[in-house]
Design a protein around this motif. Structure first.
Motif, PDB file in Angstrom:
ATOM      1  N   ILE A  61     -21.538  34.100 -26.793  1.00  0.00           N
ATOM      2  CA  ILE A  61     -20.159  33.808 -26.402  1.00  0.00           C
ATOM      3  C   ILE A  61     -19.271  35.044 -26.494  1.00  0.00           C
ATOM      4  N   ARG A  62     -19.676  36.074 -27.250  1.00  0.00           N
ATOM      5  CA  ARG A  62     -18.853  37.267 -27.416  1.00  0.00           C
ATOM      6  C   ARG A  62     -18.913  38.187 -26.195  1.00  0.00           C
ATOM      7  N   PHE A  63     -19.855  37.930 -25.296  1.00  0.00           N
ATOM      8  CA  PHE A  63     -19.937  38.749 -24.089  1.00  0.00           C
ATOM      9  C   PHE A  63     -18.943  38.245 -23.044  1.00  0.00           C
ATOM     10  N   GLN A  64     -18.349  39.195 -22.303  1.00  0.00           N
ATOM     11  CA  GLN A  64     -17.310  38.832 -21.345  1.00  0.00           C
ATOM     12  C   GLN A  64     -17.794  37.850 -20.291  1.00  0.00           C
ATOM     13  N   ASN A  65     -18.961  38.098 -19.732  1.00  0.00           N
ATOM     14  CA  ASN A  65     -19.447  37.230 -18.661  1.00  0.00           C
ATOM     15  C   ASN A  65     -19.502  35.780 -19.118  1.00  0.00           C
ATOM     16  N   ALA A  66     -20.088  35.568 -20.299  1.00  0.00           N
ATOM     17  CA  ALA A  66     -20.199  34.202 -20.830  1.00  0.00           C
ATOM     18  C   ALA A  66     -18.823  33.623 -21.130  1.00  0.00           C
ATOM     19  N   GLY A  67     -17.970  34.412 -21.777  1.00  0.00           N
ATOM     20  CA  GLY A  67     -16.645  33.918 -22.144  1.00  0.00           C
ATOM     21  C   GLY A  67     -15.782  33.611 -20.947  1.00  0.00           C
ATOM     22  N   TYR A  68     -15.827  34.474 -19.929  1.00  0.00           N
ATOM     23  CA  TYR A  68     -14.994  34.259 -18.743  1.00  0.00           C
ATOM     24  C   TYR A  68     -15.426  33.004 -17.980  1.00  0.00           C
ATOM     25  N   ILE A  69     -16.734  32.881 -17.810  1.00  0.00           N
ATOM     26  CA  ILE A  69     -17.228  31.717 -17.068  1.00  0.00           C
ATOM     27  C   ILE A  69     -16.937  30.427 -17.818  1.00  0.00           C
ATOM     28  N   MET A  70     -17.140  30.424 -19.109  1.00  0.00           N
ATOM     29  CA  MET A  70     -16.864  29.210 -19.882  1.00  0.00           C
ATOM     30  C   MET A  70     -15.375  28.893 -19.887  1.00  0.00           C
ATOM     31  N   GLY A  71     -14.535  29.915 -19.872  1.00  0.00           N
ATOM     32  CA  GLY A  71     -13.102  29.679 -19.768  1.00  0.00           C
ATOM     33  C   GLY A  71     -12.735  29.054 -18.442  1.00  0.00           C
ATOM     34  N   ASP A  72     -13.369  29.501 -17.366  1.00  0.00           N
ATOM     35  CA  ASP A  72     -13.124  28.908 -16.043  1.00  0.00           C
ATOM     36  C   ASP A  72     -13.570  27.453 -16.009  1.00  0.00           C
ATOM     37  N   VAL A  73     -14.730  27.171 -16.607  1.00  0.00           N
ATOM     38  CA  VAL A  73     -15.238  25.800 -16.655  1.00  0.00           C
ATOM     39  C   VAL A  73     -14.264  24.907 -17.414  1.00  0.00           C
ATOM     40  N   ALA A  74     -13.769  25.378 -18.550  1.00  0.00           N
ATOM     41  CA  ALA A  74     -12.824  24.588 -19.341  1.00  0.00           C
ATOM     42  C   ALA A  74     -11.561  24.277 -18.550  1.00  0.00           C
ATOM     43  N   ALA A  75     -11.064  25.265 -17.797  1.00  0.00           N
ATOM     44  CA  ALA A  75      -9.844  25.059 -17.003  1.00  0.00           C
ATOM     45  C   ALA A  75     -10.074  24.035 -15.898  1.00  0.00           C
ATOM     46  N   LYS A  76     -11.234  24.100 -15.262  1.00  0.00           N
ATOM     47  CA  LYS A  76     -11.529  23.143 -14.183  1.00  0.00           C
ATOM     48  C   LYS A  76     -11.647  21.727 -14.728  1.00  0.00           C
ATOM     49  N   ILE A  77     -12.242  21.582 -15.904  1.00  0.00           N
ATOM     50  CA  ILE A  77     -12.358  20.250 -16.510  1.00  0.00           C
ATOM     51  C   ILE A  77     -10.974  19.690 -16.827  1.00  0.00           C
ATOM     52  N   GLU A  78     -10.098  20.533 -17.375  1.00  0.00           N
ATOM     53  CA  GLU A  78      -8.738  20.079 -17.672  1.00  0.00           C
ATOM     54  C   GLU A  78      -8.011  19.633 -16.408  1.00  0.00           C
ATOM     55  N   SER A  79      -8.069  20.439 -15.371  1.00  0.00           N
ATOM     56  CA  SER A  79      -7.350  20.099 -14.133  1.00  0.00           C
ATOM     57  C   SER A  79      -7.943  18.847 -13.490  1.00  0.00           C
ATOM     58  N   ALA A  80      -9.265  18.686 -13.578  1.00  0.00           N
ATOM     59  CA  ALA A  80      -9.917  17.500 -13.017  1.00  0.00           C
ATOM     60  C   ALA A  80      -9.491  16.235 -13.756  1.00  0.00           C
ATOM     61  N   ARG A  81      -9.390  16.340 -15.075  1.00  0.00           N
ATOM     62  CA  ARG A  81      -8.946  15.186 -15.864  1.00  0.00           C
ATOM     63  C   ARG A  81      -7.546  14.743 -15.434  1.00  0.00           C
ATOM     64  N   TYR A  82      -6.670  15.698 -15.237  1.00  0.00           N
ATOM     65  CA  TYR A  82      -5.296  15.346 -14.871  1.00  0.00           C
ATOM     66  C   TYR A  82      -5.217  14.767 -13.462  1.00  0.00           C
ATOM     67  N   PHE A  83      -6.095  15.214 -12.566  1.00  0.00           N
ATOM     68  CA  PHE A  83      -6.126  14.633 -11.223  1.00  0.00           C
ATOM     69  C   PHE A  83      -6.564  13.174 -11.315  1.00  0.00           C
ATOM     70  N   ALA A  84      -7.571  12.892 -12.146  1.00  0.00           N
ATOM     71  CA  ALA A  84      -8.022  11.507 -12.310  1.00  0.00           C
ATOM     72  C   ALA A  84      -6.921  10.650 -12.921  1.00  0.00           C
ATOM     73  N   TRP A  85      -6.210  11.188 -13.913  1.00  0.00           N
ATOM     74  CA  TRP A  85      -5.084  10.455 -14.493  1.00  0.00           C
ATOM     75  C   TRP A  85      -4.017  10.175 -13.441  1.00  0.00           C
ATOM     76  N   ARG A  86      -3.724  11.173 -12.627  1.00  0.00           N
ATOM     77  CA  ARG A  86      -2.677  11.024 -11.603  1.00  0.00           C
ATOM     78  C   ARG A  86      -3.052   9.948 -10.586  1.00  0.00           C
ATOM     79  N   ALA A  87      -4.308   9.974 -10.139  1.00  0.00           N
ATOM     80  CA  ALA A  87      -4.743   8.976  -9.164  1.00  0.00           C
ATOM     81  C   ALA A  87      -4.707   7.569  -9.762  1.00  0.00           C
ATOM     82  N   ALA A  88      -5.101   7.449 -11.022  1.00  0.00           N
ATOM     83  CA  ALA A  88      -5.061   6.144 -11.693  1.00  0.00           C
ATOM     84  C   ALA A  88      -3.623   5.672 -11.862  1.00  0.00           C
ATOM     85  N   ASP A  89      -2.740   6.584 -12.207  1.00  0.00           N
ATOM     86  CA  ASP A  89      -1.320   6.254 -12.345  1.00  0.00           C
ATOM     87  C   ASP A  89      -0.742   5.780 -11.010  1.00  0.00           C
TER      88      ASP A  89
END
Length: 448
Positions: A302-330
């Motif tokens: 995890i201390r390597f940039q490639n791993a950290g950057y990609i995992m950070g991108d994955v985390a951001a996409k999961i967050e945004s996807a969750r909010y889209f699902a909440w919005r559609a349900a709302d």
């Protein structure tokens, strides 16, 4: 829901209950169920967890309290579903399909039908009650879920119901019915989309009929699947099956096509949050692996940039996807459980994005992600299913979006302004016939 995305105390309670159920009751039964080669036995291995889900109000959570359900809003339901799907989206699908089978009764049934069918669904003393959604048909001929709304007279749904006195006589085949029941003899009820008027074709003449377990003339076969092995789907054959006319949903007569679109729009944010749950589980497992392993270096991966950057991108996409699902349900909650546009957009966007997230986790973990010691293979199998069911993102889901936005009266700011977007028959079937102008000219020239 407040615009600051803060969950209420009640929603946190729902989330906690679903998480505890998933981690303590569901998780222990999933490995054996997923690995079981026989699809019926695999399904049956989840029965004990289902009974506990029924007793806890999870299995019928989408139904109103007045009919014995938990009365969860669509948003509350999505919050609970994420916790279940992070453990296993197949089991969550078993519960969701109760909604696909019963929500049409709530939307289009008479009060007597609601009390009869919904009341039975929420008062089963055994806790094993199942309802099924039976719409799609086998490929070849006229069938297939994704082309149900073709305007051609001999296309679309081919199963027929012919009235004889106070019964319908039903003949035809269905594929991907959401369950053949625990024993392969059928669910307690199934809501089927059937052609009740054979004088018209395409999207015309379709209706919704509730068919009860034990109806003679119906045979069920478990389908063997690559993923979602913990839930079941069926191939169903109807041969002169007689169903009471009283089981026809009056609000859906001639509008079975709209029932399909509404049902799959209602399930859109649920499919989306299922993808979020799977990607979240893959992300959390990958993060643990990367923090624990060095791959022979002097520091965790995890201390390597490639791993950290990609995992950070994955985390951001999961967050945004969750909010889209909440919005559609709302949006569903605000517009009488109609979300034909945003429900489809949510399902398409989120389910396809989450496949990429799961694969990115596998790339960073490396070849060890292929080992059955870890769960990444299962995550990839489960994530890959979500874009192709409910009519398919490349089938009816994108077609519905296309049909709505192509309409002359479409307001492109409607979703942003939280306005109601009505879906009508005129918006169906767009793009389902290749070059209709040229074909019509050819017919006219032949006539001349």
């Amino acid at each position: 829901m407040a615009i600051d995305f803060t969950m209420s105390a009640e929603q946190r309670k729902i989330q906690k209950m679903a998480r505890e159920f998933s981690e303590n009751i569901l998780a222990p039964v999933i490995p054996a169920s997923d690995k079981e080669p026989d699809p019926m036995l695999a399904y049956q291995k989840t029965k004990g967890a289902y009974i506990e889900a029924y007793k806890a109000g999870i299995a019928m959570a989408m139904l109103p309290k007045e009919y014995g359900g938990a009365g969860l809003s669509c948003l509350d339901y999505v919050i609970a579903c994420e916790e279940i799907t992070s453990i296993d989206p197949g089991f969550a699908c078993t519960c969701l399909c109760n909604g696909l089978g019963l929500m049409p009764v709530l939307w289009y049934g008479s009060e007597e039908q609601k009390k009869r069918f919904l009341g039975a669904a929420t008062s089963d003393p055994t806790g094993t009650y199942l309802s099924a959604w039976t719409a799609g048909e086998p490929p070849g001929g006229t069938g297939g879920t994704a082309n149900f709304d073709s305007p051609l007279p001999k296309a679309g749904i081919g199963m027929t119901a012919v009235r004889e006195g106070d019964h319908f006589v039903i003949n035809g085949k269905k594929k991907w019915s959401s369950s053949p029941g625990w024993d392969g003899l059928g669910t307690n009820t199934q809501t089927a989309i059937i052609r009740t008027d054979s004088s018209v074709g395409g999207t015309e003449g379709l209706s919704a009929i509730v068919i009860e377990r034990g109806t003679p003339g119906i045979t069920w076969t478990f389908l063997n699947k690559e993923g979602h092995r913990t839930t079941s789907n069926a191939f169903v054959v109807f041969k002169d099956a007689k169903v009471p006319v009283d089981n026809l949903l009056p609000g859906a007569v001639g509008n079975g096509d709209l029932v399909i679109n509404r049902n799959f729009a209602w399930s859109g944010p649920v499919a989306a949050i299922a993808a979020v749950g799977v990607a979240r589980a893959a992300y959390e497992d990958a993060l643990k692996f990367l923090k624990k392993n060095t791959a022979g270096s002097l520091t965790p991966i995890i201390r390597f940039q490639n791993a950290g950057y990609i995992m950070g991108d994955v985390a951001a996409k999961i967050e945004s996807a969750r909010y889209f699902a909440w919005r559609a349900a709302d949006y569903l909650d605000k517009h009488s459980q109609h979300a034909e546009l945003i429900g489809a957009m949510c399902k398409i966007n989120v389910t396809e994005t989450m496949i990429d997230c799961v694969y990115k986790c596998m790339q960073i973990v490396g070849v060890n992600s292929l080992s059955t010691e870890y769960k990444f293979g299962k995550y990839l199998r489960e994530a890959s299913i979500l874009p192709i069911y409910d009519g398919g993102n490349m089938g009816m889901q994108r077609r519905r979006v296309h049909g709505i936005i192509a309409d002359e009266n479409f307001n492109p700011r409607a979703i942003m302004d939280d306005d109601f977007v009505k879906f009508e028959k005129s918006m169906e079937a767009i793009g389902t016939v290749a070059d209709p102008v040229s074909k019509s000219r050819g017919i006219m020239q032949a006539a001349e």
